[in-house]
Motif scaffolding. Sequence first.
Motif, PDB file in Angstrom:
ATOM      1  N   THR A 173      24.354 -15.530 -24.135  1.00 31.98           N
ATOM      2  CA  THR A 173      23.312 -14.505 -24.186  1.00 31.98           C
ATOM      3  C   THR A 173      23.740 -13.367 -23.280  1.00 31.98           C
ATOM      4  N   PHE A 174      24.022 -12.223 -23.884  1.00 29.97           N
ATOM      5  CA  PHE A 174      24.371 -11.052 -23.085  1.00 29.97           C
ATOM      6  C   PHE A 174      23.104 -10.214 -22.925  1.00 29.97           C
ATOM      7  N   GLY A 175      22.702  -9.982 -21.698  1.00 27.14           N
ATOM      8  CA  GLY A 175      21.476  -9.236 -21.441  1.00 27.14           C
ATOM      9  C   GLY A 175      21.761  -7.768 -21.215  1.00 27.14           C
ATOM     10  N   LEU A 176      20.923  -6.934 -21.792  1.00 30.21           N
ATOM     11  CA  LEU A 176      21.027  -5.497 -21.544  1.00 30.21           C
ATOM     12  C   LEU A 176      19.727  -5.075 -20.869  1.00 30.21           C
ATOM     13  N   VAL A 177      19.854  -4.599 -19.624  1.00 23.39           N
ATOM     14  CA  VAL A 177      18.683  -4.237 -18.828  1.00 23.39           C
ATOM     15  C   VAL A 177      18.725  -2.753 -18.519  1.00 23.39           C
ATOM     16  N   GLY A 178      17.578  -2.138 -18.459  1.00 27.15           N
ATOM     17  CA  GLY A 178      17.533  -0.730 -18.062  1.00 27.15           C
ATOM     18  C   GLY A 178      16.128  -0.200 -18.214  1.00 27.15           C
ATOM     19  N   GLU A 179      15.849   0.902 -17.510  1.00 22.90           N
ATOM     20  CA  GLU A 179      14.518   1.485 -17.595  1.00 22.90           C
ATOM     21  C   GLU A 179      14.305   2.088 -18.982  1.00 22.90           C
ATOM     22  N   SER A 180      13.063   2.445 -19.254  1.00 19.93           N
ATOM     23  CA  SER A 180      12.727   3.015 -20.558  1.00 19.93           C
ATOM     24  C   SER A 180      13.570   4.264 -20.837  1.00 19.93           C
ATOM     25  N   GLY A 181      14.108   4.349 -22.025  1.00 22.21           N
ATOM     26  CA  GLY A 181      14.890   5.517 -22.427  1.00 22.21           C
ATOM     27  C   GLY A 181      16.357   5.436 -22.031  1.00 22.21           C
ATOM     28  N   SER A 182      16.795   4.289 -21.478  1.00 27.43           N
ATOM     29  CA  SER A 182      18.191   4.203 -21.036  1.00 27.43           C
ATOM     30  C   SER A 182      19.165   3.960 -22.189  1.00 27.43           C
ATOM     31  N   GLY A 183      18.636   3.676 -23.382  1.00 23.10           N
ATOM     32  CA  GLY A 183      19.521   3.546 -24.547  1.00 23.10           C
ATOM     33  C   GLY A 183      19.739   2.129 -25.039  1.00 23.10           C
ATOM     34  N   LYS A 184      18.905   1.201 -24.578  1.00 20.25           N
ATOM     35  CA  LYS A 184      19.082  -0.214 -24.951  1.00 20.25           C
ATOM     36  C   LYS A 184      18.876  -0.421 -26.453  1.00 20.25           C
ATOM     37  N   SER A 185      17.732   0.075 -26.958  1.00 26.05           N
ATOM     38  CA  SER A 185      17.452  -0.128 -28.387  1.00 26.05           C
ATOM     39  C   SER A 185      18.468   0.601 -29.253  1.00 26.05           C
ATOM     40  N   THR A 186      18.836   1.808 -28.840  1.00 32.22           N
ATOM     41  CA  THR A 186      19.808   2.570 -29.639  1.00 32.22           C
ATOM     42  C   THR A 186      21.144   1.821 -29.709  1.00 32.22           C
ATOM     43  N   THR A 187      21.531   1.182 -28.596  1.00 33.04           N
ATOM     44  CA  THR A 187      22.756   0.371 -28.612  1.00 33.04           C
ATOM     45  C   THR A 187      22.638  -0.720 -29.676  1.00 33.04           C
ATOM     46  N   ALA A 188      21.491  -1.426 -29.693  1.00 32.82           N
ATOM     47  CA  ALA A 188      21.311  -2.517 -30.660  1.00 32.82           C
ATOM     48  C   ALA A 188      21.279  -1.980 -32.087  1.00 32.82           C
ATOM     49  N   PHE A 189      20.537  -0.898 -32.297  1.00 33.49           N
ATOM     50  CA  PHE A 189      20.434  -0.328 -33.657  1.00 33.49           C
ATOM     51  C   PHE A 189      21.804   0.132 -34.162  1.00 33.49           C
ATOM     52  N   THR A 190      22.607   0.665 -33.272  1.00 31.37           N
ATOM     53  CA  THR A 190      23.928   1.143 -33.705  1.00 31.37           C
ATOM     54  C   THR A 190      24.823  -0.046 -34.045  1.00 31.37           C
TER      55      THR A 190
END
Length: 321
Positions: A37-54
């Motif tokens: 399980t690779f975790g991606l952490v960051g505050e809102s707007g840091s690009g986490k969802s965009t990374t996953a969607f891409t």
Amino acid sequence: MSEEILRVKDLIKFFKTTQGVVRAVDRVSFSIQKGETFGLVGESGSGKSTTAFTIMGVYPPTGGEIFFKGVKLTGGVKSRPLSLKKDMQMVFQDPGSSLNPRHSIGQIIELPLKVHKLYENNRKERVEEILKMVGLPLDFTRRYPRQLGGGEKQLVAISRAIASEPSFIALDEPTSALDVSMQAKIINTLLRIQKELDLSYLFITHNLSLMRNVATRVGIMYLGKLLEVAPTSEFFIKPLHPYTKMLISSIPVITKEEEKLKPERIISRGEIPSPVNVPPGCAFHPRCVECQEMCSKTEPEMIEVEENHYVRCNLYIDQSK
Ligand SMILES: Nc1ncnc2c1ncn2[C@@H]1O[C@H](COP(=O)(O)OP(=O)(O)OP(=O)(O)O)[C@@H](O)[C@H]1O
Ligand SMILES: [Mg+2]
């Protein structure tokens, strides 16, 4: 020898908007091993969802490369082969909006079986097996999403994701919309099926305490950039980046040893700048308590400071392994 499932290399996703170019994901690199399980952490707007969607092909990347099981992925989701769509699945934060309200739970879980031509002679039984796997009652097949609670809907979304028998699932804040007791139930279910089905996860959250319980390794994102990547336990005994220290200093730790090692409470300075106007040099420098003169000018590269521990910070540029 561990086997690599996913690798992103210098992944870039920019959006052109009327306000300017949003640098949502900017040269992000990491890999995910089988069963990890690779975790991606960051505050809102840091690009986490965009990374996953891409990664999932919802957005075509602006630059960089994505490899899945060693094969380079090109093009968006439409041009990806069906076998790849079967193998890579995603679960979203809001289970309500991701389930078709006109379909029964049985139909929702059966659809991927039809699309991928699985269990053609015993789909109903397979749907029931999947419900059992996630701990939902079998009579849910006849129910509709509106008759379910938030946690139950999320378990249906997870059922749908595992129905196609994927090897990789991107989980985007899968429990943040749920109350605490439901969160624990969903997390336990996800961890159990991960072992049973040998799944690899990309787990996105803004909650570092939760990450500690689920992730094997964690990447810290800030304004579209990865600032630190390390095995999860390292973050609590040896956070390196001043941003990570700031995040860790604000959450409770578990052991006495960690309490000793925990950074002094670092008060968060300033607001997160807009990803349309990313500060020059290190993107974090205007908020950094350890900021030096060079930080507003020179953007540091990501370097490996200790085995498997990477940091993008000018304080460590001479410490490359
Ligand atoms: N389709 C889009 N068009 C333009 N800008 C976008 C789009 N999607 C995301 N963004 C912007 O990209 C940046 C990163 O957004 P993203 O949703 O990836 O962040 P996040 O880390 O998932 O945040 P959150 O924790 O709030 O979910 C934000 O500034 C957001 O406004
Ligand atoms: Mg998000």
